[in-house]
Motif scaffolding. Structure first.
Motif, PDB file in Angstrom:
ATOM      1  N   LEU A 135       0.567  -1.496   0.361  1.00 46.61           N
ATOM      2  CA  LEU A 135      -0.226   0.038  -0.319  1.00 46.61           C
ATOM      3  C   LEU A 135       0.861   1.001  -0.256  1.00 46.61           C
ATOM      4  CD1 LEU A 135      -2.756   1.589  -0.072  1.00 46.61           C
ATOM      5  CD2 LEU A 135      -2.992   0.682   2.301  1.00 46.61           C
ATOM      6  N   ILE A 136       1.966   1.211   1.006  1.00 49.21           N
ATOM      7  CA  ILE A 136       2.821   2.659   0.802  1.00 49.21           C
ATOM      8  C   ILE A 136       3.462   2.449  -0.870  1.00 49.21           C
ATOM      9  CG2 ILE A 136       5.221   3.169   2.026  1.00 49.21           C
ATOM     10  CD1 ILE A 136       4.110   1.894   4.133  1.00 49.21           C
ATOM     11  N   GLU A 137       3.545   1.640  -1.588  1.00 47.26           N
ATOM     12  CA  GLU A 137       4.481   1.872  -3.264  1.00 47.26           C
ATOM     13  C   GLU A 137       3.111   2.330  -3.730  1.00 47.26           C
ATOM     14  OE1 GLU A 137       6.624   1.700  -5.629  1.00 47.26           O
ATOM     15  OE2 GLU A 137       7.150   1.505  -3.851  1.00 47.26           O
ATOM     16  N   ALA A 138       2.100   1.928  -3.887  1.00 44.57           N
ATOM     17  CA  ALA A 138       1.235   2.458  -4.006  1.00 44.57           C
ATOM     18  C   ALA A 138       0.874   3.581  -4.329  1.00 44.57           C
ATOM     19  CB  ALA A 138      -0.284   1.293  -4.105  1.00 44.57           C
ATOM     20  N   LEU A 139       0.296   4.245  -2.673  1.00 48.94           N
ATOM     21  CA  LEU A 139      -0.005   6.111  -2.579  1.00 48.94           C
ATOM     22  C   LEU A 139       1.489   6.482  -2.988  1.00 48.94           C
ATOM     23  CD1 LEU A 139      -0.580   5.002   1.053  1.00 48.94           C
ATOM     24  CD2 LEU A 139      -2.392   6.022  -0.896  1.00 48.94           C
ATOM     25  N   ARG A 140       2.436   5.933  -3.117  1.00 43.58           N
ATOM     26  CA  ARG A 140       4.145   6.224  -3.889  1.00 43.58           C
ATOM     27  C   ARG A 140       3.961   6.579  -5.025  1.00 43.58           C
ATOM     28  NH1 ARG A 140       8.471   4.645   0.425  1.00 43.58           N
ATOM     29  NH2 ARG A 140       8.363   5.739   2.293  1.00 43.58           N
ATOM     30  N   ARG A 141       3.550   5.597  -5.668  1.00 47.65           N
ATOM     31  CA  ARG A 141       3.380   5.565  -7.256  1.00 47.65           C
ATOM     32  C   ARG A 141       2.672   6.314  -7.746  1.00 47.65           C
ATOM     33  NH1 ARG A 141       2.418   0.139  -8.267  1.00 47.65           N
ATOM     34  NH2 ARG A 141       4.173  -0.358  -7.686  1.00 47.65           N
ATOM     35  N   VAL A 142       0.945   6.860  -6.960  1.00 46.23           N
ATOM     36  CA  VAL A 142       0.253   7.911  -7.729  1.00 46.23           C
ATOM     37  C   VAL A 142       0.291   9.211  -7.403  1.00 46.23           C
ATOM     38  CG1 VAL A 142      -1.250   5.715  -7.870  1.00 46.23           C
ATOM     39  CG2 VAL A 142      -1.988   7.310  -5.705  1.00 46.23           C
ATOM     40  N   SER A 143       1.483   9.281  -6.242  1.00 42.60           N
ATOM     41  CA  SER A 143       1.540  10.876  -6.174  1.00 42.60           C
ATOM     42  C   SER A 143       2.185  11.796  -6.713  1.00 42.60           C
ATOM     43  CB  SER A 143       2.405  10.619  -4.588  1.00 42.60           C
ATOM     44  OG  SER A 143       3.834  11.059  -5.380  1.00 42.60           O
ATOM     45  N   PRO A 144       3.168  11.412  -7.949  1.00 41.06           N
ATOM     46  CA  PRO A 144       3.054  12.233  -8.698  1.00 41.06           C
ATOM     47  C   PRO A 144       1.869  13.612  -9.108  1.00 41.06           C
ATOM     48  CG  PRO A 144       4.126  10.798  -8.902  1.00 41.06           C
ATOM     49  CD  PRO A 144       3.343   9.989  -8.418  1.00 41.06           C
ATOM     50  N   VAL A 145       0.330  12.926  -9.525  1.00 40.64           N
ATOM     51  CA  VAL A 145      -0.300  13.443  -9.924  1.00 40.64           C
ATOM     52  C   VAL A 145      -1.550  14.311  -8.363  1.00 40.64           C
ATOM     53  CG1 VAL A 145      -1.178  12.022 -11.155  1.00 40.64           C
ATOM     54  CG2 VAL A 145      -1.930  11.662  -9.959  1.00 40.64           C
ATOM     55  N   VAL A 146      -0.884  14.038  -7.366  1.00 40.75           N
ATOM     56  CA  VAL A 146      -1.899  14.059  -6.064  1.00 40.75           C
ATOM     57  C   VAL A 146      -1.249  16.023  -6.227  1.00 40.75           C
ATOM     58  CG1 VAL A 146      -2.292  14.386  -3.437  1.00 40.75           C
ATOM     59  CG2 VAL A 146      -1.499  12.137  -4.685  1.00 40.75           C
ATOM     60  N   THR A 147      -2.126  16.894  -5.527  1.00 41.86           N
ATOM     61  CA  THR A 147      -2.152  18.200  -5.905  1.00 41.86           C
ATOM     62  C   THR A 147      -2.218  18.775  -4.509  1.00 41.86           C
ATOM     63  OG1 THR A 147      -4.812  18.499  -6.359  1.00 41.86           O
ATOM     64  CG2 THR A 147      -2.996  18.635  -8.535  1.00 41.86           C
ATOM     65  N   ARG A 148      -2.298  19.672  -4.230  1.00 44.29           N
ATOM     66  CA  ARG A 148      -1.991  19.801  -2.939  1.00 44.29           C
ATOM     67  C   ARG A 148      -3.746  20.470  -2.511  1.00 44.29           C
ATOM     68  NH1 ARG A 148       0.911  23.652   0.465  1.00 44.29           N
ATOM     69  NH2 ARG A 148      -0.547  25.029   1.673  1.00 44.29           N
ATOM     70  N   ASN A 149      -3.262  19.572  -1.027  1.00 51.99           N
ATOM     71  CA  ASN A 149      -4.848  19.390   0.014  1.00 51.99           C
ATOM     72  C   ASN A 149      -5.497  18.529  -0.795  1.00 51.99           C
ATOM     73  OD1 ASN A 149      -3.852  21.362   1.751  1.00 51.99           O
ATOM     74  ND2 ASN A 149      -5.002  22.694   0.636  1.00 51.99           N
ATOM     75  N   ALA A 150      -5.437  17.588  -1.651  1.00 51.20           N
ATOM     76  CA  ALA A 150      -5.817  16.925  -2.640  1.00 51.20           C
ATOM     77  C   ALA A 150      -5.825  15.452  -1.725  1.00 51.20           C
ATOM     78  CB  ALA A 150      -6.181  16.478  -4.006  1.00 51.20           C
ATOM     79  N   PRO A 151      -7.431  14.665  -1.897  1.00 51.85           N
ATOM     80  CA  PRO A 151      -6.668  13.148  -1.342  1.00 51.85           C
ATOM     81  C   PRO A 151      -6.677  12.389  -2.225  1.00 51.85           C
ATOM     82  CG  PRO A 151      -9.212  14.039  -1.669  1.00 51.85           C
ATOM     83  CD  PRO A 151      -8.476  14.870  -2.656  1.00 51.85           C
ATOM     84  N   ARG A 196      -7.904  -0.704  -4.956  1.00 51.72           N
ATOM     85  CA  ARG A 196      -8.109   0.434  -6.063  1.00 51.72           C
ATOM     86  C   ARG A 196      -7.595   1.564  -5.364  1.00 51.72           C
ATOM     87  NH1 ARG A 196      -6.089   0.656 -11.601  1.00 51.72           N
ATOM     88  NH2 ARG A 196      -7.153   2.254 -12.530  1.00 51.72           N
ATOM     89  N   VAL A 197      -6.610   1.650  -5.903  1.00 49.65           N
ATOM     90  CA  VAL A 197      -6.004   3.776  -5.259  1.00 49.65           C
ATOM     91  C   VAL A 197      -6.265   3.953  -6.058  1.00 49.65           C
ATOM     92  CG1 VAL A 197      -4.161   4.403  -4.320  1.00 49.65           C
ATOM     93  CG2 VAL A 197      -4.445   2.533  -3.577  1.00 49.65           C
ATOM     94  N   GLU A 198      -6.230   5.509  -6.217  1.00 55.77           N
ATOM     95  CA  GLU A 198      -6.853   6.527  -7.160  1.00 55.77           C
ATOM     96  C   GLU A 198      -6.267   7.768  -6.962  1.00 55.77           C
ATOM     97  OE1 GLU A 198     -10.212   4.747 -10.274  1.00 55.77           O
ATOM     98  OE2 GLU A 198     -10.817   5.785  -7.817  1.00 55.77           O
ATOM     99  N   ALA A 199      -5.970   8.480  -7.115  1.00 51.53           N
ATOM    100  CA  ALA A 199      -5.485  10.050  -7.363  1.00 51.53           C
ATOM    101  C   ALA A 199      -5.407  10.948  -8.940  1.00 51.53           C
ATOM    102  CB  ALA A 199      -4.168  10.656  -6.481  1.00 51.53           C
ATOM    103  N   GLY A 200      -5.916  12.353  -8.180  1.00 47.65           N
ATOM    104  CA  GLY A 200      -6.096  13.376  -9.876  1.00 47.65           C
ATOM    105  C   GLY A 200      -7.100  13.226  -9.975  1.00 47.65           C
ATOM    106  N   SER A 201      -7.763  13.770 -10.612  1.00 51.63           N
ATOM    107  CA  SER A 201      -8.595  13.897 -11.338  1.00 51.63           C
ATOM    108  C   SER A 201      -8.806  14.075 -13.252  1.00 51.63           C
ATOM    109  CB  SER A 201      -9.975  15.115 -11.233  1.00 51.63           C
ATOM    110  OG  SER A 201      -8.596  15.931 -11.696  1.00 51.63           O
TER     111      SER A 201
END
Length: 389
Positions: free
Chosen positions: A267-283, A294-299
């Motif tokens: 789970l740590i690896e998945a969170l770091r993998r999607v982190s490049p698209v996480v904007t400020r204060n976004a979940p 399923r771990v998702e980030a961005g829009s």
């Protein structure tokens, strides 16, 4: 004063005492280490009105004495000296002289009379394994706030009972609680103290205390209360905060609707993998199914990322969103390869615990007399969910 000590032992002593050396001292004398040579030991200490730290190390003492020396300068000199070499420290009326391996340094001597009286250790309340206490402090300190505008949220709550020592910290968006066994030495050990989290974490990190740590709690005449730590010739005190920590036990009384178990590292690896698209204060958004997460980030309007990994879910499929940094902190603090997430309703907190099969989901121990907490996990990390589009 005339002392001979090994370079490594001097560096060890300075490394402990420097925790209390202020970066910007309000009194010039506080920028100095206090050195005291007597009875085959050299004591090195520092103080900054909030924290004191001292240590005694073995040394060859030819002439006893007590002096102040510039702290940062002595620390830099000691680190630059060659390893496994003897260091001679001598004092004449005007200067302290440090010699080692053909090199010498002459340091000014601040007036000892200008140094304030340092606090004494309060009465010992009990003992705890130093390594376990340091681990517990690190696990809860991650949840303490950094904003000094609300001092109570920058603290770790230390609660002592007859059979447990409970550490807790919160920044309003998450809460971390760790319970430890300890050995009280007083008939009535029950007491509660608020300790500055940053300083307690600093005092317990790489402390060099590898056996029992003596905990001391008590007031100092005319001042706030003190927490004292002592072991292996080292000791430290820190002033306590005079605030009321919010009650938190009711936060764990919510009904559990689903429980997910997942490999923490994955789970740590998945969170770091999607982190490049996480904007400020976004979940980040987590969708738990019976056998996968399923771990998702961005829009869809901007950059988007996702990752799928195996997990086990008991209960209804669950979708939740978290602050990614807060979730990563909690996962990194776990002591088992697997993480266990216990869910309630979408607006209620999620509880993260070690993935041990015997971890229970009952409420945490609190101050109710006679309450048994034998079946509760030793570490719990509560996360408030975030709204996700």
């Amino acid at each position: 004063m005339k002392v001979r000590i090994t370079r490594d032992r001097l560096v060890e002593a300075i490394g402990w005492a420097v925790r209390a050396l202020p970066a910007r001292p309000v009194v010039p004398a506080l920028a100095a280490f206090r050195l005291k040579a007597a009875d085959g030991t050299l004591a090195v200490s520092a103080y900054n009105y909030e924290v004191s730290a001292g240590i005694e190390v073995a040394a060859e003492v030819a002439r006893v004495g007590e002096i102040l020396v510039p702290g940062r300068l002595l620390a830099d000199i000691a680190r630059a000296l060659p390893r496994d070499q003897p260091v001679d420290l001598t004092v004449d009326p005007a200067r302290a002289r440090v010699t080692c391996a053909g090199a010498y340094f002459a340091l000014p001597l601040p007036a000892l009379a200008d140094y304030p009286a340092t606090p004494l250790l309060p009465e010992t309340a009990g003992t705890v394994r130093a390594a376990a206490f340091a681990e517990g402090v690190a696990q809860v300190a991650i949840a303490a706030a950094r904003d000094e505008s609300l001092p109570v949220l920058t603290a770790i709550r230390l609660h002592l009972t007859h059979d447990a020592l409970v550490l807790a910290a919160t920044d309003r968006y998450r809460l971390a609680v760790r319970r430890l066994p300890w050995q009280p030495v007083t008939e009535d050990p029950a007491r509660t103290a608020l300790v500055p989290a940053r300083m307690l974490a600093e005092l317990t990190k790489h402390s060099g205390i590898d056996a029992d740590l003596h905990l001391a709690l008590g007031p100092e005449s005319g001042r706030r209360g003190l927490l004292g730590l002592a072991g292996n010739g080292r000791h430290a005190t820190t002033r306590l905060l005079d605030h009321e920590f919010p009650r938190y036990d009711w936060l764990f009384d919510n009904e559990t609707t689903a429980v997910a178990t997942i490999e923490a590292a994955a789970l740590i690896e998945a969170l770091r993998r999607v982190s490049p698209v996480v904007t400020r204060n976004a979940p980040v958004r987590l969708s738990f199914g019976p056998e996968s997460l399923r771990v998702e980030a961005g829009s869809t309007d901007e950059a988007e990322a996702g990752a799928t990994l195996p997990s086990a879910l008991t209960g209804e499929p669950t979708r939740v969103a978290f602050n990614p940094a807060h979730l990563l902190d909690g996962l990194a603090a776990l002591r088992t390869p697997t993480a266990r997430l216990s869910f309630s309703t979408p607006t209620k907190p999620t509880i993260l615990t070690d993935g041990a099969p015997d971890a229970a989901d009952g409420p945490l121990p609190h101050d109710t007399p006679g309450r048994s907490d034998a079946d509760d996990p030793d570490y719990r990390y509560l996360l408030m969910p975030m709204r996700a589009a």
